[in-house]
Design an enzyme around this catalytic site. Structure first.
Site, PDB file in Angstrom:
ATOM      1  CE1 TYR A 144     -13.534 -23.746  -1.659  1.00 33.48           C
ATOM      2  CE2 TYR A 144     -11.311 -23.843  -2.545  1.00 33.48           C
ATOM      3  CZ  TYR A 144     -12.190 -24.025  -1.494  1.00 33.48           C
ATOM      4  OH  TYR A 144     -11.717 -24.456  -0.277  1.00 33.48           O
ATOM      5  CE  LYS A 148     -13.578 -21.333   0.827  1.00 38.82           C
ATOM      6  NZ  LYS A 148     -14.131 -21.327   2.201  1.00 38.82           N
TER       7      LYS A 148
END
Length: 273
Positions: A144, A148
């Site tokens: 993640y 991101k």
């Protein structure tokens, strides 16, 4: 909100959470909206509520269908769909590939489809739901965090490359938001995100404010600007603080296995902030 009134808007991942709040707010401001989500029923529920069109399915390939649903064009594209893949290097390749595909490549594919038309007419707006993890990081979630960062880098590249040609880009970087994704983050989310979590509607309000100000970086949690500055100015100090947070997280995990809370967990979290 002249930039939004009568605009043709697509919101991906809009069956719930931030995406649904964005779709509702754009519709309330007079935009024509397409609601997208992998969950077709959830997308239709939101679309019916606000009088929008619905284009369910994978966010990566919806631009042609969404353009048709909006009568031939798209003015604002909100690349909001995302996945919160946890783990570290031990996470399997499928988990990493899913995070890259949804959190980064879906944005690339959307931009690839949108840019020719936008550049021809000299106007377009790309809204990327990134995360404060793209500016900072998130403990316990390497796929993640890394993807991101990639989403933020792509949004920055779009902005610096095309802003003189009428393309407006916004990177939305909230911390905790009370959504299903936050509920799925477990102890890490409880420690880092839940204490200051806001509602999806607060994020939508920040996005509309950011569009009105034509601001690239949209921070629904304003304090993130200070964290980002500290990370850049004193990276070792910042990493040390985050490592203290990591140790608290590990204590919480260990304590949960024996049914007790770690001592001074909240105090130590405050120190690292």
């Amino acid at each position: 909100m002249e930039a939004v009134r009568d605009a043709r808007v697509v919101v991906t991942g809009a069956g719930g959470g931030i995406g649904a709040a964005l779709a509702r707010r754009f519709a309330a401001e007079g935009a024509r909206v397409v609601v997208n989500d992998l969950d077709a029923d959830a997308a239709r529920t939101v679309a019916d509520e606000i009088g929008a069109a619905v284009v369910p399915g994978d966010a990566s390939g919806i631009v042609p269908a969404a353009r048709t649903a909006l009568g031939g064009g798209i003015d604002i594209f909100c690349a909001n769909a995302g996945v919160g893949t946890g783990g570290g290097p031990e996470a399997d390749d499928a988990a990493w590939e899913l995070a890259w595909d949804v959190n980064v490549m879906a944005h690339v594919r959307a931009a690839r489809a949108l840019l020719p038309g936008w550049l021809e007419r000299g106007e377009g707006r790309f809204v990327s739901t990134v995360s404060a993890a793209g500016l900072l990081t998130m403990i316990g979630a390497a796929p993640y965090s890394v993807t991101k960062h990639g989403a933020l880098a792509f949004a920055e590249w779009l902005s610096l490359t095309y802003r003189h040609r009428g393309i407006h880009v916004h990177a939305v970087c909230p911390q905790g938001v009370r959504t299903a994704m936050l509920r799925s983050t477990g102890a890490a989310g409880d420690l880092v995100l839940a204490p200051n979590a806001i509602e999806p509607e607060d994020v939508a309000e920040a996005v509309l404010d950011g569009i009105a100000a034509d601001r690239f970086l949209i921070l629904p949690h304003p304090e993130v600007a200070g964290y980002y500055a500290a990370r850049a100015a004193e990276p070792d100090r910042w990493l040390g603080g985050m490592n203290r947070l990591q140790r608290t997280y590990e204590e919480m995990q260990a304590a949960s296995e024996v049914g007790q809370a770690p001592a001074n967990a909240l105090a130590r979290e405050g120190e690292s902030a």
